[in-house]
Design a protein around this motif. Structure first.
Motif, PDB file in Angstrom:
ATOM      1  N   PHE A  36     -12.279  11.648  -7.539  1.00 40.95           N
ATOM      2  CA  PHE A  36     -11.174  11.014  -6.808  1.00 40.95           C
ATOM      3  C   PHE A  36     -10.547  12.001  -5.830  1.00 40.95           C
ATOM      4  O   PHE A  36     -10.327  11.690  -4.662  1.00 40.95           O
ATOM      5  CB  PHE A  36     -10.098  10.498  -7.767  1.00 40.95           C
ATOM      6  CG  PHE A  36     -10.443   9.209  -8.402  1.00 40.95           C
ATOM      7  CD1 PHE A  36     -10.208   8.005  -7.741  1.00 40.95           C
ATOM      8  CD2 PHE A  36     -10.999   9.165  -9.665  1.00 40.95           C
ATOM      9  CE1 PHE A  36     -10.525   6.804  -8.326  1.00 40.95           C
ATOM     10  CE2 PHE A  36     -11.319   7.971 -10.261  1.00 40.95           C
ATOM     11  CZ  PHE A  36     -11.091   6.780  -9.598  1.00 40.95           C
ATOM     12  N   ARG A  37     -10.261  13.197  -6.306  1.00 38.36           N
ATOM     13  CA  ARG A  37      -9.637  14.215  -5.461  1.00 38.36           C
ATOM     14  C   ARG A  37     -10.495  14.501  -4.232  1.00 38.36           C
ATOM     15  O   ARG A  37     -10.010  14.524  -3.101  1.00 38.36           O
ATOM     16  CB  ARG A  37      -9.419  15.487  -6.284  1.00 38.36           C
ATOM     17  CG  ARG A  37      -8.608  16.590  -5.634  1.00 38.36           C
ATOM     18  CD  ARG A  37      -9.415  17.678  -4.949  1.00 38.36           C
ATOM     19  NE  ARG A  37     -10.580  18.141  -5.634  1.00 38.36           N
ATOM     20  CZ  ARG A  37     -10.642  19.233  -6.385  1.00 38.36           C
ATOM     21  NH1 ARG A  37      -9.575  19.957  -6.594  1.00 38.36           N
ATOM     22  NH2 ARG A  37     -11.786  19.613  -6.924  1.00 38.36           N
ATOM     23  N   ASP A  38     -11.781  14.709  -4.452  1.00 39.42           N
ATOM     24  CA  ASP A  38     -12.683  15.020  -3.344  1.00 39.42           C
ATOM     25  C   ASP A  38     -12.754  13.869  -2.345  1.00 39.42           C
ATOM     26  O   ASP A  38     -12.821  14.093  -1.135  1.00 39.42           O
ATOM     27  CB  ASP A  38     -14.074  15.362  -3.873  1.00 39.42           C
ATOM     28  CG  ASP A  38     -14.086  16.661  -4.669  1.00 39.42           C
ATOM     29  OD1 ASP A  38     -13.075  17.407  -4.629  1.00 39.42           O
ATOM     30  OD2 ASP A  38     -15.105  16.925  -5.348  1.00 39.42           O
ATOM     31  N   ALA A  39     -12.734  12.631  -2.844  1.00 41.81           N
ATOM     32  CA  ALA A  39     -12.776  11.465  -1.949  1.00 41.81           C
ATOM     33  C   ALA A  39     -11.531  11.404  -1.078  1.00 41.81           C
ATOM     34  O   ALA A  39     -11.614  11.111   0.119  1.00 41.81           O
ATOM     35  CB  ALA A  39     -12.934  10.187  -2.762  1.00 41.81           C
ATOM     36  N   LEU A  71      -3.526  17.895  -3.488  1.00 37.98           N
ATOM     37  CA  LEU A  71      -4.841  17.475  -3.979  1.00 37.98           C
ATOM     38  C   LEU A  71      -5.642  18.679  -4.472  1.00 37.98           C
ATOM     39  O   LEU A  71      -6.281  18.627  -5.523  1.00 37.98           O
ATOM     40  CB  LEU A  71      -5.620  16.750  -2.879  1.00 37.98           C
ATOM     41  CG  LEU A  71      -5.153  15.348  -2.530  1.00 37.98           C
ATOM     42  CD1 LEU A  71      -5.871  14.843  -1.272  1.00 37.98           C
ATOM     43  CD2 LEU A  71      -5.379  14.383  -3.695  1.00 37.98           C
ATOM     44  N   ARG A  72      -5.591  19.756  -3.720  1.00 32.86           N
ATOM     45  CA  ARG A  72      -6.321  20.963  -4.139  1.00 32.86           C
ATOM     46  C   ARG A  72      -5.749  21.553  -5.419  1.00 32.86           C
ATOM     47  O   ARG A  72      -6.477  22.112  -6.242  1.00 32.86           O
ATOM     48  CB  ARG A  72      -6.289  22.012  -3.029  1.00 32.86           C
ATOM     49  CG  ARG A  72      -7.151  21.673  -1.853  1.00 32.86           C
ATOM     50  CD  ARG A  72      -7.174  22.825  -0.854  1.00 32.86           C
ATOM     51  NE  ARG A  72      -7.584  22.347   0.440  1.00 32.86           N
ATOM     52  CZ  ARG A  72      -6.741  21.946   1.403  1.00 32.86           C
ATOM     53  NH1 ARG A  72      -5.450  21.996   1.226  1.00 32.86           N
ATOM     54  NH2 ARG A  72      -7.219  21.509   2.548  1.00 32.86           N
ATOM     55  N   PRO A  88      -1.098  13.044  -6.373  1.00 33.46           N
ATOM     56  CA  PRO A  88      -0.242  12.867  -5.198  1.00 33.46           C
ATOM     57  C   PRO A  88      -0.516  11.542  -4.472  1.00 33.46           C
ATOM     58  O   PRO A  88      -1.634  11.020  -4.525  1.00 33.46           O
ATOM     59  CB  PRO A  88      -0.601  14.053  -4.302  1.00 33.46           C
ATOM     60  CG  PRO A  88      -1.940  14.491  -4.765  1.00 33.46           C
ATOM     61  CD  PRO A  88      -2.045  14.137  -6.213  1.00 33.46           C
ATOM     62  N   THR A  89       0.503  11.038  -3.843  1.00 35.03           N
ATOM     63  CA  THR A  89       0.409   9.797  -3.074  1.00 35.03           C
ATOM     64  C   THR A  89       0.187  10.140  -1.612  1.00 35.03           C
ATOM     65  O   THR A  89       0.892  10.971  -1.046  1.00 35.03           O
ATOM     66  CB  THR A  89       1.704   8.986  -3.222  1.00 35.03           C
ATOM     67  OG1 THR A  89       1.938   8.754  -4.604  1.00 35.03           O
ATOM     68  CG2 THR A  89       1.618   7.669  -2.493  1.00 35.03           C
ATOM     69  N   GLU A  90      -0.801   9.479  -1.020  1.00 35.15           N
ATOM     70  CA  GLU A  90      -1.092   9.762   0.378  1.00 35.15           C
ATOM     71  C   GLU A  90       0.078   9.288   1.263  1.00 35.15           C
ATOM     72  O   GLU A  90       0.787   8.356   0.902  1.00 35.15           O
ATOM     73  CB  GLU A  90      -2.391   9.096   0.814  1.00 35.15           C
ATOM     74  CG  GLU A  90      -2.354   7.584   0.774  1.00 35.15           C
ATOM     75  CD  GLU A  90      -3.695   6.977   1.084  1.00 35.15           C
ATOM     76  OE1 GLU A  90      -4.405   7.494   1.967  1.00 35.15           O
ATOM     77  OE2 GLU A  90      -4.042   5.992   0.457  1.00 35.15           O
TER      78      GLU A  90
END
Length: 95
Positions: A36-39, A71-72, A88-90
């Motif tokens: 998910f994070r990478d996406a 995200l990182r 986190p929320t985009e």
């Protein structure tokens, strides 16, 4: 394109024949969370291109940089479940 929210990967809703809803939180593994994070990082890469990044306001640039750093940093949480619960929320403007 919006990606599916990670919360939907942990929440399971069950409806019995009487219509009663039971909600359970499922565990998530680090490997799944990293997918998910990478996406989300890949999706936000487009905004980091100089010609697009420069069209953002100073506030939007800050939000984008902070979002991508969050995200990182997601693997800094003790468990994948904690990380998932604090994903986190985009930024609203990025869709």
């Amino acid at each position: 394109m919006k990606l599916a929210k990670i919360e939907s990967q942990r929440v399971r809703r069950y409806i019995d024949p009487n219509g009663n809803v039971t909600i359970e939180m499922q565990d998530i593994e680090w490997d799944e969370l990293r997918v998910f994070r990478d996406a989300w990082l890949k999706e936000s890469d487009l905004w980091m291109l100089v010609d697009r990044y420069n069209t953002l306001s100073d506030e939007q640039q800050t939000e984008l940089v902070e979002y991508r750093q969050a995200l990182r940093d997601i693997t800094d949480y003790e468990t994948a479940n904690d990380a998932s619960d604090n994903f986190p929320t985009e930024p609203d403007w990025s869709d």
